[in-house]
Enzyme design. Structure first.
Site, short mmCIF file in Angstrom:
data_model
loop_
_atom_site.label_atom_id
_atom_site.label_comp_id
_atom_site.label_asym_id
_atom_site.label_seq_id
_atom_site.Cartn_x
_atom_site.Cartn_y
_atom_site.Cartn_z
N GLY A 84 0.82 -1.23 0.00
CA GLY A 84 0.00 0.00 0.00
C GLY A 84 0.84 1.26 0.00
O GLY A 84 1.94 1.27 0.53
N ASP A 206 1.29 1.59 9.05
CA ASP A 206 0.89 0.91 10.29
C ASP A 206 1.91 1.08 11.41
O ASP A 206 1.60 0.85 12.57
CB ASP A 206 0.69 -0.59 10.04
CG ASP A 206 -0.54 -0.85 9.18
OD1 ASP A 206 -1.29 0.11 8.92
OD2 ASP A 206 -0.75 -2.00 8.77
N GLU A 338 -8.72 -0.82 13.22
CA GLU A 338 -9.39 -1.71 12.27
C GLU A 338 -9.27 -3.19 12.70
O GLU A 338 -10.19 -3.98 12.51
CB GLU A 338 -8.66 -1.52 10.94
CG GLU A 338 -9.28 -2.07 9.72
CD GLU A 338 -8.30 -1.90 8.54
OE1 GLU A 338 -7.12 -1.56 8.75
OE2 GLU A 338 -8.75 -2.12 7.40
#
Lengths: 677, 677
Positions: A84, A206, A338
């Site tokens: 990503g 992250d 999440e």
């Protein structure tokens, strides 16, 4: 109105500062022997040529190193993004390009397109100054794109090697997460004899790539992109704080990216001070002392006492909501990662147990569980029977009454998900579950119960109560004691008695206290006050992820990645391979930033991936013993702000790239550093 | 790490510039006779004392006006926020406070708490300098809160009047949307004889308060809060543009606030250049010339030819998606206004027709439609029968085959919603419908059809095709003509023939062209190319609303609202009432900004509200004849960017309050102004 905004032109023109060493006429590597690693035997076996790589410091020199290849030789370098997008990637390219071009104008930089597939397909473009200048300090990986394929088979490895040889590459740079850096190490080994160097760059919003040596010395505090994403999420969540404290009617539920680790949620918590922030690592780490003690008394061990249950998590949230309501604040902001469900032990246990039950059933009956129990109700009945039989016959089964109880509080769509057939590895697809809906479903159900029990009530401001009664010609004192739990206290907000949860029970309560004849109507002012005390729980759900990871980078990420690019070039020019470019002391002032090469191979350990043991980099989770979490934990009650007066929301402001200030680095890092001093 | 960020301290310290006139030692009002309005007789009847108010200019003076009350007299002013928060509200308060305090240090400002309820409950706080300083240039309405109640009955009006008299108020300031400014006019009338002046302030992020006089002279170009909300949404959407063009696998679907008007969606479109932006007003305005012509030929009128159908809208979106895919871009960004469905004529028609059908059925059968047809399928069957009977018997009924066809393309949850029982007014609850899900559900269905028809395909880059074939030992030319529609063109991207939509049909296609024996397997390179040409349509849904409306204001909104506050005070000090504070020439350079009082009463007209005719302010919708929309419309094809090469995304950058620049005002306003010059 120009299509290029002035904000864009200014950003393109920003020149990040470079670490002192990069101002030297020449550079060389200097082995940093004080850092060491615990090497895994499998890593030594698989990566023999790079396993003994040391940590490499970069030092300036006035003269070229006569023993080494000239660092200003002509080089061909390839670069690829993997996974990503993360803010700052374009500056890694810019850093490599600028350093490379300064050393030798004839060197060339090639960008493989759309991720590792670009290497496999020999799909690349040459990165020119014009391209670099068009993307300086900009977010996204738009210049060359990214992708998720892996170079993870001998065939692919051979193909990649061939294409690098075809391009006559001296070095390949892989910008990616833990898996991509693992991949970089294997490629460094594979290409070792060809003399093609491979350098990794730690990227992931992250924040789960953090490197320490065996003495816990921090070598890489944070992957790039984390700060920008966290600040972008924080800015949006901050807007919701302003919104809810103006409109005073919504609880905003914010899910933020972060599946395996909760760093982003923690940083958003520290940036904005939302009323409730959930951290997966804390949920997983919880120990139910009561259950353990009880089991100990019975001479057994209760393995279910470790980790919070879903019900427990929802109770904690409800507790905060009820407390705020009592202080007149029936609104607020909740932040959750999440990946929260993946930290809940019970959910993992359900997945394993249900897999076993379904497999056993199919084997015993030589039939298909899903055909025999087509509807969710059928399946639940079957589970209930199993639990009952286990209880009645005092036998041990995989599904007991406690399992059944816990399972039955889950919302049906999640039960259905958990009971669905799995992929060939028996893996449950967490990504298909809407974490926030599962959690908030339980919260809503429990709040309803708490409202029926008279526990969830909106506090009534004392002055407003008195004014409302007096205007209606009633004596506040007479009725106050009958109506409220805490009338004779100093509390600024009054709580209607628990027994009054409907017009009928309100009447009964007042009658019992002798201030109302039960045959009469409730006086209007009291009715009004009662209504104002009955809460509605209204939520708005938000997910912050893609927008933040596509944001333009902060000063921290602009500067970090530009210097990472410079470091990459230094490592390449000085002949290193199998190294990850890093900057030490990110948590400190920029003047302390120190470029390093960290050897990847010694960081690897064995972990189960897709049912097989594999050599990988360990992901860094939130350390709940570290200062950042401890500060968060200590402030939690204050930030809940379940008391009269203003909330404690913090406004971090929008993302800026200019100037170093208190906001210029992740708060998590700053606190962890402060705590160590 | 300080709890007050440095961004916050800097923001609090920003002092917005004031319009020239506010630097004068004294001010007075000057009637602007050149502006006039078409007055509605009902407005004259209901608001006799304020209906003849003129537009008031504000002019500077060196001496106080001897004929007027001294403008530096001691005043008590009340202020209240009404409706959703909008960035800049706190600066309205700051503007009033600073002007008031400068004129007379003994004047007092009271903030009614939590909206109009604060007036009704006499719930207020005194606004001190300390309070003002704590909220300068900050978003939200946190200082005094807001609420949605209306002062819309004689009882409430009397209560409000009493509380204003109790506080000895000289003036009441109502900061709100169209309804609240309507309310302000009625209160101005009601309080006229008490000498309590009432001033409105145009607030709404939706941007639907815009005022012109009868000669279309623009007096108020935009309500405050619009610019900030639009810029905040745009910034987030811009992040999604960077994300999708890096990762090249998602279509990001962005719903932005704006129920009645699509100004926000249009401004986001102009700010960011997403690939597709839908504007409700355009959808409603569409005329299907073909249908009209056909009806004309048959001597009838086709009322269904006006306004786009839902199917039509979804087709337009699919068209863009298919075109981009053909250029190798199976990703993008779509922006749509929250209220899009309300602009679709057919949906409005369905609501009316279904209401009629249900009511007729209940009356004819003396029973309940919902009991007789309990499931959705039962209801759909009933409708289908009605349509069939109408067709077979050539009778006119309320439900015909076309209705039935259109209805059956709706996703079941939306059908269910439309068939649900209504509130007492028969109103359908649009707010409960997830606009984006309805639209994108249709889009997904149709894309599936287009994929099956071989229309939706990903373009294959010519070079990659050749390389892949050559590597596999196949001649690109031989197979190229067999495989692609456009091999013999100059197109950079090749489209696999429509007939090849599965491995089987691919084989048949190649066999038909004589390049493959149908009994043989498809060669690996061709299989790979075919697979790369088959699109997956993956979406991520986003809703931008609450975070943006809670954002800290832009330079435009900071400055606009601070000067609005100053204008409010000038109007009050000079004795005006029933006026809305406004700044003329917002669309121009700050030096042209001109404070005004606009009389509210003459702006009112009759409209149906909750089944009754009521005097209200007209909401301004997007003018699809105005330059801003025309520019958008002219650029649409370019911004779709369905051709090789980079996308046209624009990066507006984060919200800033410092400095006036090209980004300092809404692009919509700038374009509309440019177009008029």
């Amino acid at each position: 109105v120009s299509s290029a905004s002035s904000a864009l032109s200014e950003r393109l023109g920003f020149i990040p500062p470079v670490c002192e060493v990069f101002k030297s006429p020449f550079i060389r590597l200097e082995t940093e022997n004080r850092y060491g690693f615990q090497i895994h035997p499998s890593a030594r076996e698989s990566l023999p040529d790079i396993i003994d790589n040391p940590v490499e410091g970069i030092v300036g020199a006035d003269q070229p190193d006569p023993a080494a290849k000239p660092s200003d030789r002509r080089l061909n370098i390839g670069i690829v993004f993997s996974g990503g997008p993360a803010p700052g990637g374009h500056n890694v390219i810019a850093g490599v390009f600028d350093a490379m071009f300064a050393a030798n104008e004839n060197s060339r930089l090639f960008g493989f397109l759309l991720g590792p597939d670009g290497i496999l397909e020999n799909n690349y473009m040459e990165i020119t100054r014009e391209k670099v200048d068009a993307y300086r300090n900009l977010g996204g990986f738009t210049m060359i794109g990214t992708g998720r394929s892996k170079i993870d088979t001998p065939d692919k490895m051979a193909l990649a090697r061939q294409h690098c040889l075809d391009l006559n590459l001296d070095a390949l740079v892989i910008v990616g997460g833990d898996d991509s850096n693992t991949n970089a190490a294997f490629m460094a080994q594979e290409f070792f004899n060809d003399g093609i160097q491979v350098i990794g760059v730690p990227k992931t919003i992250d924040g789960d790539i953090q490197v320490r040596d065996k003495n816990s010395e921090l070598l890489c505090a944070m992957s790039f992109g984390f700060h920008t994403a966290a600040r972008a999420f924080a800015h949006n969540v901050s807007g919701l704080c302003a919104d809810c404290s103006s409109d005073v009617k919504y609880w905003h539920i914010c899910k933020v990216m972060g599946r395996v680790a909760s760093h982003l949620a923690l940083e958003v918590g520290l940036q904005v001070h939302p009323n409730i922030t959930l951290i997966g690592e804390e949920v997983a780490d919880f120990i139910d002392e009561e259950r353990i003690e009880k089991a100990r008394e019975q001479g057994t061990v209760d393995y279910t006492a470790y980790g919070m249950t879903l019900r427990h998590v929802s109770r904690l949230i409800c507790d905060g909501i009820v407390k705020r309501a009592a202080a007149g604040k029936n609104y607020g902001v909740i932040v959750m990662p999440e990946g929260l469900l993946e930290f809940i032990n019970e959910i993992q246990v359900f997945i394993i147990k249900l897999n076993t039950i379904i497999a056993d059933y199919n084997q015993t009956h030589d039939t298909d569980f899903h055909s025999d129990f087509p509807t969710l109700d059928d399946k639940l009945d079957h589970l209930r029977r199993m639990a009952r039989m286990a209880r009645e016959n005092h036998i041990f089964t995989v599904w007991n009454t406690r399992d059944d109880d816990l399972f039955n509080v889950l919302p049906p769509f999640f039960q259905e998900g958990l009971l669905t057939e799995r992929d060939s590895h028996g893996n449950f697809q967490f990504s298909q579950v809407e974490t926030d809906k599962v959690i908030m479903g339980l919260v809503k159900d429990y709040l309803k119960t708490l409202a029926e029990q008279g526990v969830y009530k909106i506090g009534i401001e004392r002055g407003w109560y008195a004014r409302t009664m007096e205007k209606g010609g009633l004596d506040p004192k007479t009725y106050g004691r009958a109506l409220f739990q805490n009338f004779d206290t100093d509390d600024a907000f009054l709580l209607v008695k628990k027994s009054a949860v409907s017009v009928k029970t309100l009447k009964q309560t007042l009658a019992r206290e002798g201030v109302l004849d039960e045959s009469k109507d409730i006086p209007k002012p009291i009715d009004k006050i009662y209504k104002a005390s009955m809460p509605k729980f209204k939520t708005q759900n938000h997910f912050y992820g893609y927008d933040g990871r596509g944001n333009d980078p902060t000063w921290f990420d602009c500067t970090y990645t530009y210097n990472l690019g410079r470091t990459v070039f230094a490592l390449i020019a000085c002949g290193a391979t199998g190294q990850m470019a890093a900057i030490k002391n990110l948590e400190k002032d920029f003047s302390d930033w120190t470029p390093l090469g960290i050897p990847i191979a010694p960081l690897m350990h064995l972990e189960e991936r897709k049912g097989k043991l594999a050599l990988v980099l360990e992901k860094s989770l939130v350390d709940i013993e570290a200062p950042a979490f401890r500060v968060f934990s200590a402030m939690r009650e204050k930030w809940l702000a379940a008391e009269p007066g203003p909330d404690c929301y913090r406004r971090p402001g929008p993302i800026r790239y200019s100037g170093e200030s208190e906001d210029s680095r992740p708060i998590t890092l700053v606190l962890n550093e402060l705590g160590r001093q």
